[in-house]
Design a protein around this motif. Structure first.
Motif, mmCIF file in Angstrom:
data_model
loop_
_atom_site.group_PDB
_atom_site.id
_atom_site.type_symbol
_atom_site.label_atom_id
_atom_site.label_comp_id
_atom_site.label_asym_id
_atom_site.label_seq_id
_atom_site.Cartn_x
_atom_site.Cartn_y
_atom_site.Cartn_z
ATOM 1 N N GLU A 12 1.158 -1.157 0.122
ATOM 2 C CA GLU A 12 -0.001 0.211 -0.071
ATOM 3 C C GLU A 12 0.998 1.511 0.187
ATOM 4 O O GLU A 12 1.784 1.750 0.406
ATOM 5 C CB GLU A 12 -0.862 -0.340 1.301
ATOM 6 C CG GLU A 12 -1.677 -1.124 1.227
ATOM 7 C CD GLU A 12 -2.744 -0.984 2.772
ATOM 8 O OE1 GLU A 12 -3.965 -1.466 2.819
ATOM 9 O OE2 GLU A 12 -1.829 -1.073 3.493
ATOM 10 N N TYR A 23 0.206 5.162 1.379
ATOM 11 C CA TYR A 23 -0.176 6.276 2.111
ATOM 12 C C TYR A 23 0.277 7.925 2.097
ATOM 13 O O TYR A 23 1.380 7.849 1.184
ATOM 14 C CB TYR A 23 -0.356 5.550 3.842
ATOM 15 C CG TYR A 23 -1.120 4.911 4.079
ATOM 16 C CD1 TYR A 23 -1.273 3.307 3.817
ATOM 17 C CD2 TYR A 23 -3.027 5.216 4.892
ATOM 18 C CE1 TYR A 23 -2.072 2.510 4.300
ATOM 19 C CE2 TYR A 23 -3.186 3.425 5.060
ATOM 20 C CZ TYR A 23 -3.271 2.684 3.972
ATOM 21 O OH TYR A 23 -4.619 1.852 5.045
ATOM 22 N N GLN A 57 0.853 11.463 3.720
ATOM 23 C CA GLN A 57 0.444 12.750 4.329
ATOM 24 C C GLN A 57 0.661 14.505 4.376
ATOM 25 O O GLN A 57 1.325 13.712 4.360
ATOM 26 C CB GLN A 57 0.883 12.198 6.368
ATOM 27 C CG GLN A 57 0.575 12.805 7.509
ATOM 28 C CD GLN A 57 1.339 12.465 8.677
ATOM 29 O OE1 GLN A 57 1.886 11.575 8.824
ATOM 30 N NE2 GLN A 57 0.419 12.581 9.641
ATOM 31 N N ARG A 63 -3.104 10.613 8.073
ATOM 32 C CA ARG A 63 -2.429 10.127 7.144
ATOM 33 C C ARG A 63 -3.967 9.389 6.189
ATOM 34 O O ARG A 63 -4.225 8.999 7.705
ATOM 35 C CB ARG A 63 -1.486 8.558 7.812
ATOM 36 C CG ARG A 63 -0.924 8.207 6.626
ATOM 37 C CD ARG A 63 0.278 6.931 7.496
ATOM 38 N NE ARG A 63 1.467 7.660 8.491
ATOM 39 C CZ ARG A 63 2.590 7.256 9.061
ATOM 40 N NH1 ARG A 63 2.228 5.903 8.186
ATOM 41 N NH2 ARG A 63 3.742 8.120 9.004
ATOM 42 N N GLU A 64 -3.076 9.788 5.481
ATOM 43 C CA GLU A 64 -4.394 9.223 4.352
ATOM 44 C C GLU A 64 -3.761 7.551 3.596
ATOM 45 O O GLU A 64 -2.801 7.875 2.932
ATOM 46 C CB GLU A 64 -5.012 10.175 3.962
ATOM 47 C CG GLU A 64 -4.496 10.321 2.402
ATOM 48 C CD GLU A 64 -5.321 11.986 1.690
ATOM 49 O OE1 GLU A 64 -6.214 12.325 2.474
ATOM 50 O OE2 GLU A 64 -4.844 12.317 1.181
ATOM 51 N N PHE A 65 -4.830 6.534 3.123
ATOM 52 C CA PHE A 65 -4.705 5.597 2.459
ATOM 53 C C PHE A 65 -4.682 6.773 0.425
ATOM 54 O O PHE A 65 -5.651 7.034 0.731
ATOM 55 C CB PHE A 65 -6.145 4.747 2.217
ATOM 56 C CG PHE A 65 -6.059 3.811 0.989
ATOM 57 C CD1 PHE A 65 -6.919 4.016 0.322
ATOM 58 C CD2 PHE A 65 -5.487 2.869 1.177
ATOM 59 C CE1 PHE A 65 -7.429 3.438 -0.791
ATOM 60 C CE2 PHE A 65 -5.278 1.751 -0.154
ATOM 61 C CZ PHE A 65 -6.168 1.743 -0.250
ATOM 62 N N ARG A 97 -3.298 0.629 -3.199
ATOM 63 C CA ARG A 97 -3.309 -1.036 -2.231
ATOM 64 C C ARG A 97 -3.396 -1.455 -3.400
ATOM 65 O O ARG A 97 -4.219 -1.977 -4.245
ATOM 66 C CB ARG A 97 -4.460 -0.871 -1.711
ATOM 67 C CG ARG A 97 -4.491 -2.406 -0.862
ATOM 68 C CD ARG A 97 -5.566 -2.893 -0.470
ATOM 69 N NE ARG A 97 -5.627 -2.241 0.563
ATOM 70 C CZ ARG A 97 -6.748 -1.034 1.363
ATOM 71 N NH1 ARG A 97 -7.798 -1.386 0.533
ATOM 72 N NH2 ARG A 97 -6.307 -0.177 2.383
ATOM 73 N N TYR A 127 4.688 10.737 0.737
ATOM 74 C CA TYR A 127 4.532 9.169 0.862
ATOM 75 C C TYR A 127 5.319 8.653 1.895
ATOM 76 O O TYR A 127 6.320 8.327 1.903
ATOM 77 C CB TYR A 127 4.499 9.178 -0.742
ATOM 78 C CG TYR A 127 3.615 10.037 -1.712
ATOM 79 C CD1 TYR A 127 3.506 11.521 -1.261
ATOM 80 C CD2 TYR A 127 2.468 9.335 -1.946
ATOM 81 C CE1 TYR A 127 2.548 11.565 -1.521
ATOM 82 C CE2 TYR A 127 1.518 10.873 -2.577
ATOM 83 C CZ TYR A 127 1.228 11.717 -2.330
ATOM 84 O OH TYR A 127 0.455 12.516 -2.980
ATOM 85 N N TRP A 185 5.612 -0.747 7.846
ATOM 86 C CA TRP A 185 5.925 0.831 7.627
ATOM 87 C C TRP A 185 6.915 1.712 6.803
ATOM 88 O O TRP A 185 7.784 0.966 7.487
ATOM 89 C CB TRP A 185 5.805 1.834 8.584
ATOM 90 C CG TRP A 185 4.225 1.887 8.489
ATOM 91 C CD1 TRP A 185 3.580 1.875 9.599
ATOM 92 C CD2 TRP A 185 2.963 2.281 8.239
ATOM 93 N NE1 TRP A 185 1.952 1.236 9.813
ATOM 94 C CE2 TRP A 185 1.923 1.901 8.708
ATOM 95 C CE3 TRP A 185 2.608 3.694 6.294
ATOM 96 C CZ2 TRP A 185 0.637 3.247 7.959
ATOM 97 C CZ3 TRP A 185 1.330 3.705 6.376
ATOM 98 C CH2 TRP A 185 0.236 3.539 6.830
#
Length: 117
Positions: A34, A36, A38, A44-46, A49, A93, A107
């Protein structure tokens, strides 16, 4: 498991960038990869995927049609191709990976993308 994200930078609106995330040290196959992001002062957002095996891809509405996630399984690396970038895409990112939906998420360290108007 270590994830190394790269490819960020400064680009003008309408431009393109390709982010990469290389994984190492995983005992199991990383099947869920994935991205994400911020932005400044935001949560933080998706973003996107990729589910290995079935090859399913999902995107946030804000990036559909502009961003493409892909994977090179042989290199244990995945990518985020970002086109028609907008100033609102400016963010750090982060790449993320898991073996399965119920397993720990790993992460990367984040890579800065800045889009100027």
């Amino acid at each position: 498991v270590q994830l190394q994200a790269s490819g960020g930078g400064l680009v003008q609106a309408g431009g393109s960038l390709r982010l990469s995330c290389a994984a190492s040290g995983s005992r199991g196959r990383l099947n869920i990869m994935e991205w994400y992001r911020q932005g400044p002062g935001e949560q933080r957002e998706f973003v996107a995927r990729f589910i290995g095996g079935i090859g399913n891809k999902n995107y946030a509405d804000s990036v559909k049609g502009r961003f493409t996630i892909s994977r090179d399984g042989a290199k244990n690396t995945w990518y985020l191709e970002m086109n028609t970038l907008k100033p609102e895409d400016t963010a750090v990112y982060y790449c993320s990976a898991r073996v399965g939906l119920s397993t720990p998420r790993y992460w990367g360290q984040g890579t800065q993308v800045t889009v100027s108007s």
